[in-house]
Design a protein around this motif. Structure first.
Motif, short mmCIF file in Angstrom:
data_model
loop_
_atom_site.label_atom_id
_atom_site.label_comp_id
_atom_site.label_asym_id
_atom_site.label_seq_id
_atom_site.Cartn_x
_atom_site.Cartn_y
_atom_site.Cartn_z
N LEU A 45 0.70 -1.24 -0.02
CA LEU A 45 -0.23 -0.01 0.01
C LEU A 45 0.70 1.53 -0.08
O LEU A 45 0.46 2.44 -0.61
N TRP A 46 1.95 1.38 0.74
CA TRP A 46 2.93 2.41 0.85
C TRP A 46 3.52 2.70 -0.54
O TRP A 46 3.80 3.72 -0.98
N LEU A 47 4.05 1.52 -1.26
CA LEU A 47 4.58 1.62 -2.39
C LEU A 47 3.39 2.43 -3.52
O LEU A 47 3.84 3.13 -4.46
N VAL A 48 2.39 1.89 -3.51
CA VAL A 48 1.24 2.57 -4.49
C VAL A 48 1.27 4.06 -4.07
O VAL A 48 0.96 4.67 -4.99
N LYS A 53 2.97 10.10 -5.79
CA LYS A 53 3.44 11.40 -5.32
C LYS A 53 4.54 12.21 -6.49
O LYS A 53 4.97 11.43 -6.99
N ASN A 54 4.71 13.20 -6.28
CA ASN A 54 5.69 14.08 -6.98
C ASN A 54 6.93 14.25 -6.02
O ASN A 54 6.94 13.56 -4.93
N ASN A 55 8.11 14.69 -6.69
CA ASN A 55 9.45 14.53 -6.03
C ASN A 55 9.32 15.36 -4.94
O ASN A 55 9.93 15.12 -3.75
N GLU A 56 8.57 16.60 -5.04
CA GLU A 56 8.60 17.43 -3.72
C GLU A 56 7.81 16.57 -2.48
O GLU A 56 8.36 16.93 -1.48
N GLU A 57 6.60 16.25 -2.76
CA GLU A 57 6.12 15.26 -1.64
C GLU A 57 6.82 14.20 -1.01
O GLU A 57 6.96 13.99 0.18
N PHE A 63 6.63 10.56 4.74
CA PHE A 63 6.61 9.50 4.16
C PHE A 63 4.98 8.56 4.28
O PHE A 63 4.69 7.82 3.27
N PHE A 64 4.50 9.11 5.20
CA PHE A 64 3.18 8.34 5.36
C PHE A 64 1.98 9.26 5.13
O PHE A 64 0.71 8.97 5.34
N SER A 65 2.10 10.40 4.57
CA SER A 65 1.16 11.37 3.96
C SER A 65 0.76 10.88 2.57
O SER A 65 1.22 10.20 1.84
N ILE A 266 10.03 5.95 -10.37
CA ILE A 266 10.50 4.76 -9.77
C ILE A 266 9.52 3.91 -9.07
O ILE A 266 9.61 2.77 -9.24
N GLY A 267 8.79 4.42 -8.29
CA GLY A 267 7.60 3.57 -7.39
C GLY A 267 6.55 3.15 -8.38
O GLY A 267 6.43 2.01 -8.19
N ALA A 268 6.51 3.94 -9.30
CA ALA A 268 5.27 3.25 -10.43
C ALA A 268 5.94 2.03 -11.24
O ALA A 268 4.97 1.11 -11.29
N TYR A 269 7.04 2.27 -11.44
CA TYR A 269 7.80 1.05 -12.25
C TYR A 269 7.78 -0.01 -11.39
O TYR A 269 7.52 -1.35 -11.74
N LEU A 270 8.20 0.04 -9.97
CA LEU A 270 8.00 -0.96 -9.16
C LEU A 270 6.75 -1.68 -9.09
O LEU A 270 6.60 -2.91 -8.87
N VAL A 271 5.74 -0.78 -8.85
CA VAL A 271 4.55 -1.37 -8.72
C VAL A 271 3.93 -2.06 -10.01
O VAL A 271 3.51 -3.32 -9.92
#
Length: 299
Positions: A45-48, A53-57, A63-65, A266-271
């Motif tokens: 869930l955290w990876l999704v 998110k964008n880089n600024e966030e 991390f948990f927002s 990167i997160g999207a690619y990992l998903v």
């Protein structure tokens, strides 16, 4: 009579105490399973959330927002980063490796457990010794072997799919032999004896009787091999440099440059890379339990 009355009076109390213990036990068990469920599902869930998110966030340290705006463009960037080409290479390498491991390990396990020969246990121990070898310790010997195969046999192994398939098969076969041999030991010999009396050869007995019975542990071997090979990076990074043969783990490098990185992509690619593993696991999840427990109890 008095003793009967005492026992009758005590039985409701004991039943109530047993019920309370059962209730407390169930509560503790459900609490433990709930904690386990959270610890297993939360990283996904955290990876999704991370991938949206964008880089600024991401760099803000929260991390948990939740993301302020869903960045679906991260998935577009991940899809356009040669995802399909890397996916095709990963599927090819994984399928060939799984097929080879199943064929080799099933035949080895059958020979070890069903034939009466004095070297059976020695051969099994030899395969189990492969479980103790760290993957990193084989990189240099494999590099020298692959180079010598080019010089001696004129077979280009480095920088091809075979430079991944051959080490993967060798690395996954020991655990497959261990799982399948444990199950095949529990199959009654009477099944084979009746087949031999009907005129079935060893190969027909193996193909028509033993293999269908061994489907649950074979599915377990498939899943374990799939997950291991799908996520492997060390061997791929060592033996593959051509863009033509790169697998999915290489795609993460597409979003990292010398001075910046697109963390959301990167997160999207990992998903996207994890989806085939999750889908296969849910399809064959029941086979894992039956396959891993098969052979644990002798019949």
């Amino acid at each position: 009579m008095a003793e009967a009355l005492k026992s009758a009076a005590a039985s409701p109390a004991s039943a109530g105490a047993s019920k309370r213990r059962f209730t407390v036990g169930k509560t503790i068990a459900f609490a433990l399973f709930g904690i386990l469920l959270v610890t297993q599902l939360y990283p996904l869930l955290w990876l999704v959330i991370y991938s949206l998110k964008n880089n600024e966030e991401i760099l803000s340290g929260k991390f948990f927002s939740l993301p302020h705006a869903l960045q679906w463009s991260n998935y577009e960037s991940a899809w356009n980063a040669n995802y399909l080409k890397y996916l095709k290479n990963s599927v090819f390498v994984t399928v060939v490796t799984m097929t080879s491991v199943i064929v080799l390990s099933s035949m080895v396990a059958y020979a070890i457990t069903r034939f009466k020969w004095k070297w059976g246990n020695a051969v099994l121990l030899l395969f189990l010794a492969g479980l103790t070898l760290p993957l990193q310790s084989t990189l240099l010997p494999l590099m020298l072997i692959f180079k010598s195969m080019k010089d001696v046999f004129n077979w280009q192994v480095l920088n091809t799919h075979w430079s991944l398939i051959l080490p993967y098969v060798a690395y996954q076969t020991p655990i497959a032999v261990f799982i399948l041999s444990g199950f095949m030991r529990t199959i009654p010999h009477e099944i084979e004896e009746s087949a031999h009396m009907d005129g079935a050869s060893v190969y027909k007995t193996f193909r028509s009787i033993i293999l269908p019975i061994t489907i649950p542990p074979i599915m377990t071997v498939c899943i374990l091999t799939f997950i291991t090979i799908w996520n492997e990076y060390i061997i791929a990074a060592t033996f593959i440099s051509s863009e033509k043969f790169k697998t999915l783990p290489f795609g993460v490098n597409s979003f990292v440059s010398q001075y910046s990185a697109n963390y959301g992509a990167i997160g999207a690619y990992l998903v996207l890379g994890a989806l085939p593993v999750i889908i296969m696991y849910f399809i064959l999840s029941e086979r894992i339990t039956s396959g891993m427990t098969a052979g644990a109890v002798k019949g």
